[in-house]
Design a protein around this motif. Structure first.
Motif, short mmCIF file in Angstrom:
data_model
loop_
_atom_site.label_atom_id
_atom_site.label_comp_id
_atom_site.label_asym_id
_atom_site.label_seq_id
_atom_site.Cartn_x
_atom_site.Cartn_y
_atom_site.Cartn_z
N ALA A 76 0.82 -1.22 0.00
CA ALA A 76 0.00 0.00 0.00
C ALA A 76 0.85 1.27 0.00
N ILE A 77 2.00 1.24 0.67
CA ILE A 77 2.78 2.48 0.86
C ILE A 77 4.03 2.55 -0.02
N PHE A 78 4.32 1.51 -0.79
CA PHE A 78 5.55 1.48 -1.59
C PHE A 78 5.59 2.60 -2.63
N ILE A 79 4.54 2.72 -3.44
CA ILE A 79 4.50 3.75 -4.50
C ILE A 79 4.54 5.15 -3.91
N PRO A 80 3.75 5.46 -2.85
CA PRO A 80 3.87 6.79 -2.22
C PRO A 80 5.29 7.10 -1.75
N ALA A 81 6.00 6.08 -1.23
CA ALA A 81 7.37 6.29 -0.77
C ALA A 81 8.30 6.61 -1.94
N VAL A 82 8.10 5.93 -3.06
CA VAL A 82 8.90 6.21 -4.27
C VAL A 82 8.65 7.64 -4.75
#
Length: 292
Positions: free
Chosen positions: A188-194
């Motif tokens: 869930a949070i991988f893309i926002p972190a990128v």
């Protein structure tokens, strides 16, 4: 008996891992900005967890995703940035002490929001531990009068998020395996972190030319592997094995480890802080001690 001992093993291991994470954040900040550190911590942890259990995503039910997403942002994504920001102004050991507010918030939120009842003995244990924490904070302020304690707000907000997260796991994700929860969180949070990392200056020439950059990357990798990926799985398992209050009481033992690391790194440590650590440990014992 075996189950009770297993809970304590998880608690001690997590305390050692998470207690060491604060000094790793401090060292990582020598060559990275707080936003770079937070983003990299989420990205590297995500990659590690995906390599361990990406296939677990297909076992997640549709109704569980909303809780996994919320758990991911509250328990991992936002705190990763907030703790890094806080440590730009406050000693790593002090940050770990402030993090001890998690059990108190867990009881309050568990009762007010999630209808999870705590026993009088658990509440007493939290209060005793909180007294020890208050002593640590007061003595820390005496030893470090020039630090900006307004940044403590970032840590306090994170403790509310952690407390909410542990209650979500206990109430809505009890039947989901620990590794599956962790993998779902980071999916869930991988893309926002990128996206956050792309908007920092991480890929600029000046970042790579920083003499502290290589060591900072080593520290953040160690932090991500042990302090986040492995610890997340262990913590989710601990929540399943015990109560939310006992699981969150790991934050009462962490300052003992963090203070030791801080002392090694030149941060102040006094006799009163040692006494406060013992009070904290007694609070953890009370929070889990069964009635005769």
């Amino acid at each position: 008996m075996f189950l009770a001992n297993k809970k304590w093993v998880y608690l001690i291991v997590l305390s050692l891992i998470w207690g060491s994470s604060f000094i790793l954040i401090k060292k990582s900040l020598l060559g990275l900005t707080p936003f770079q550190l937070g983003a990299l911590r989420n990205i590297i942890t995500g990659l590690i967890l995906f390599s361990l259990g990406f296939n677990k995503l297909k076992t997640i039910k549709k109704k569980e995703w909303k809780w996994l997403i919320l758990s991911g942002f509250l328990g991992s994504f936002i705190p990763a940035f907030f703790f890094a920001i806080a440590e730009t102004e406050i000693d790593s050991a002090v940050v770990s002490i402030l993090n001890s507010l998690v059990p108190l918030n867990t009881i309050l939120l568990g009762f007010a929001v999630f209808n999870i009842v705590s026993t009088k003995r658990q509440i007493l244990g939290v209060v005793v531990g909180f007294i020890g924490t208050a002593l640590l904070i007061l003595k820390g302020a005496d030893l470090n009068p020039n630090q900006n304690y307004m940044y403590a707000g970032f840590v306090i907000l994170s403790t509310v998020m952690y407390a909410t997260n542990v209650n979500i796991i206990k109430r809505y994700l009890q039947d989901v395996k620990p590794l599956t929860i962790a993998v779902g969180n980071y999916a869930a949070i991988f893309i926002p972190a990128v996206l956050v990392l792309l908007f920092t200056d991480f890929f600029s020439k000046s970042t790579f030319q920083n003499p502290e950059f290589k060591m900072s990357m080593l520290y953040i990798t160690i932090l991500s592997f042990f302090g986040t990926a492995m610890a997340k799985i262990l913590f989710n398992k601990l929540v399943h094995l015990s109560t939310p209050v006992f699981a969150s009481s790991v934050t009462y033992v962490m300052p003992v480890v963090a203070l030791m690391w801080g002392f090694v790194d030149g941060e102040g440590f006094s006799f009163l802080q040692g006494v406060a650590c013992l009070i904290i440990l007694f609070g953890v014992y009370l929070s889990h001690k069964k009635k005769s």
